[in-house]
Design a protein around this motif. Structure first.
Motif, PDB file in Angstrom:
ATOM      1  N   PRO A 134     -26.704   0.085  -2.466  1.00  0.00           N
ATOM      2  CA  PRO A 134     -26.356   0.536  -1.122  1.00  0.00           C
ATOM      3  C   PRO A 134     -27.112  -0.242  -0.039  1.00  0.00           C
ATOM      4  N   LEU A 135     -26.448  -0.425   1.104  1.00  0.00           N
ATOM      5  CA  LEU A 135     -27.068  -1.064   2.260  1.00  0.00           C
ATOM      6  C   LEU A 135     -27.453   0.000   3.274  1.00  0.00           C
ATOM      7  N   ASN A 136     -28.578  -0.192   3.933  1.00  0.00           N
ATOM      8  CA  ASN A 136     -28.990   0.687   5.020  1.00  0.00           C
ATOM      9  C   ASN A 136     -29.900  -0.117   5.939  1.00  0.00           C
ATOM     10  N   PHE A 137     -29.307  -0.720   6.968  1.00  0.00           N
ATOM     11  CA  PHE A 137     -30.041  -1.654   7.815  1.00  0.00           C
ATOM     12  C   PHE A 137     -29.823  -1.363   9.291  1.00  0.00           C
ATOM     13  N   ARG A 138     -30.743  -1.835  10.087  1.00  0.00           N
ATOM     14  CA  ARG A 138     -30.609  -1.907  11.540  1.00  0.00           C
ATOM     15  C   ARG A 138     -31.024  -3.301  11.995  1.00  0.00           C
ATOM     16  N   GLY A 139     -30.461  -3.728  13.091  1.00  0.00           N
ATOM     17  CA  GLY A 139     -30.874  -4.994  13.676  1.00  0.00           C
ATOM     18  C   GLY A 139     -30.350  -6.227  12.978  1.00  0.00           C
ATOM     19  N   ARG A 140     -29.356  -6.084  12.105  1.00  0.00           N
ATOM     20  CA  ARG A 140     -28.773  -7.261  11.441  1.00  0.00           C
ATOM     21  C   ARG A 140     -27.618  -7.815  12.281  1.00  0.00           C
ATOM     22  N   SER A 141     -26.857  -8.761  11.706  1.00  0.00           N
ATOM     23  CA  SER A 141     -25.911  -9.536  12.515  1.00  0.00           C
ATOM     24  C   SER A 141     -24.475  -9.070  12.338  1.00  0.00           C
ATOM     25  N   GLY A 142     -23.655  -9.469  13.286  1.00  0.00           N
ATOM     26  CA  GLY A 142     -22.232  -9.175  13.200  1.00  0.00           C
ATOM     27  C   GLY A 142     -21.446 -10.051  14.160  1.00  0.00           C
ATOM     28  N   MET A 143     -20.113  -9.963  14.041  1.00  0.00           N
ATOM     29  CA  MET A 143     -19.201 -10.682  14.918  1.00  0.00           C
ATOM     30  C   MET A 143     -18.052  -9.756  15.286  1.00  0.00           C
ATOM     31  N   ARG A 144     -17.506  -9.976  16.472  1.00  0.00           N
ATOM     32  CA  ARG A 144     -16.395  -9.146  16.927  1.00  0.00           C
ATOM     33  C   ARG A 144     -15.418 -10.009  17.700  1.00  0.00           C
ATOM     34  N   SER A 145     -14.110  -9.749  17.506  1.00  0.00           N
ATOM     35  CA  SER A 145     -13.108 -10.556  18.201  1.00  0.00           C
ATOM     36  C   SER A 145     -11.743  -9.888  18.111  1.00  0.00           C
ATOM     37  N   ARG A 146     -10.788 -10.449  18.809  1.00  0.00           N
ATOM     38  CA  ARG A 146      -9.381 -10.174  18.564  1.00  0.00           C
ATOM     39  C   ARG A 146      -8.908 -11.106  17.460  1.00  0.00           C
ATOM     40  N   PHE A 147      -7.874 -10.710  16.735  1.00  0.00           N
ATOM     41  CA  PHE A 147      -7.347 -11.571  15.671  1.00  0.00           C
ATOM     42  C   PHE A 147      -5.827 -11.611  15.731  1.00  0.00           C
ATOM     43  N   THR A 148      -5.259 -12.684  15.180  1.00  0.00           N
ATOM     44  CA  THR A 148      -3.812 -12.824  15.022  1.00  0.00           C
ATOM     45  C   THR A 148      -3.529 -13.587  13.733  1.00  0.00           C
ATOM     46  N   TYR A 149      -2.707 -12.994  12.882  1.00  0.00           N
ATOM     47  CA  TYR A 149      -2.188 -13.681  11.698  1.00  0.00           C
ATOM     48  C   TYR A 149      -0.669 -13.694  11.826  1.00  0.00           C
ATOM     49  N   ARG A 150      -0.069 -14.862  11.635  1.00  0.00           N
ATOM     50  CA  ARG A 150       1.385 -14.987  11.702  1.00  0.00           C
ATOM     51  C   ARG A 150       1.890 -15.751  10.484  1.00  0.00           C
ATOM     52  N   HIS A 151       3.027 -15.295   9.955  1.00  0.00           N
ATOM     53  CA  HIS A 151       3.651 -16.039   8.867  1.00  0.00           C
ATOM     54  C   HIS A 151       5.106 -15.606   8.737  1.00  0.00           C
ATOM     55  N   GLY A 152       6.011 -16.579   8.713  1.00  0.00           N
ATOM     56  CA  GLY A 152       7.421 -16.279   8.509  1.00  0.00           C
ATOM     57  C   GLY A 152       7.978 -15.363   9.578  1.00  0.00           C
ATOM     58  N   ASP A 153       8.961 -14.551   9.185  1.00  0.00           N
ATOM     59  CA  ASP A 153       9.649 -13.641  10.094  1.00  0.00           C
ATOM     60  C   ASP A 153       9.162 -12.216   9.860  1.00  0.00           C
ATOM     61  N   PRO A 154       8.366 -11.650  10.792  1.00  0.00           N
ATOM     62  CA  PRO A 154       7.830 -10.302  10.570  1.00  0.00           C
ATOM     63  C   PRO A 154       8.891  -9.213  10.614  1.00  0.00           C
ATOM     64  N   PHE A 155      10.100  -9.537  11.119  1.00  0.00           N
ATOM     65  CA  PHE A 155      11.158  -8.541  11.225  1.00  0.00           C
ATOM     66  C   PHE A 155      12.099  -8.539  10.023  1.00  0.00           C
TER      67      PHE A 155
END
Length: 231
Positions: free
Chosen positions: A195-216
């Protein structure tokens, strides 16, 4: 081959210090890395014509310098009318069950797929912070909370662009905001490291987009494998 358009909010948390070295093509701190990814899907997200808006996928992961990565997936169906079908499609996309798509690089990065569990995932994204919680089988599997990182003498948040993981994480030409974890707890028995139990470690945050072929489109007809939850 599936067609999809997936957009939304993304966050990555890990037990490395300062900035997760993977984003700058470096080895993880102490030669191993345990962490948590979350994708929260926005309004227009769909796979093979099926909406996954409001759903979430989380991945608890373990990577080491001399060992292949391992990942356990968690899927929250949210208030989706076609929840069972949408859950299956997300599992196929994020576990690599259907090849030949733009998520292949992400699947390869995460490593060996150990299994998945349906879960209740709550996530809030504020301008300067985020909070998430994953609960499965009446147990809290993970909690994370982070704030945007900035240098003491600067008003702008610390960001990164054109990183080593921009393609895999669907960031593209956008940028990620570096995070400081106010809390990171992960307890998944199937993964090495305990198990993990930490404070003060690292992270990343963003918007994302994945596209492939025809989603419809309805995608290609394939024999459906049963959903099997493992831990």
């Amino acid at each position: 081959m599936m067609g999809y358009r997936l957009t939304g909010d993304f966050v990555e948390c890990c037990d490395c210090f300062t900035v997760c070295p993977c984003w700058v093509a470096d080895v993880p701190d102490e030669d191993h890395c345990s962490g948590l990814y979350l994708w929260s899907f926005g309004e227009d997200s769909r796979i093979d014509g099926v909406s996954v808006a409001g759903m979430k996928v989380a991945a608890a992961t373990y990577h080491a310098v001399r060992a292949k990565g391992q990942v356990m997936l968690f899927i929250d169906t949210g208030a989706v009318d076609t929840a069972s079908q949408a859950e299956r499609l997300l599992l196929e996309a994020f576990s690599g069950r259907r090849g030949g798509n733009d998520l292949e690089a992400l699947v390869k990065l995460m490593g060996v797929h150990l299994g998945y569990r349906p879960a209740t995932i709550t996530a809030t994204f504020e301008r300067q912070s985020f909070h998430l919680e994953i609960q499965a089988s009446d147990q809290i599997i993970a909690k994370a909370a982070g704030t945007n990182k900035k240098f003491a003498d600067q008003s702008r948040f610390m960001t990164m662009k054109d990183t080593a993981l921009s393609a895999e994480m669907g960031i593209g030409d956008g940028e990620v905001v570096v995070q400081t974890m106010d809390q990171l707890t992960v307890d998944v028995a199937a993964l090495p490291g305990g198990p993990l139990n930490f404070r003060g470690r690292s992270g990343m945050r963003s918007r994302f987009t994945y596209r492939h072929g025809d989603p419809f489109s309805g995608g290609m007809a394939e024999e459906k494998q049963p959903l099997v939850a493992k831990d």
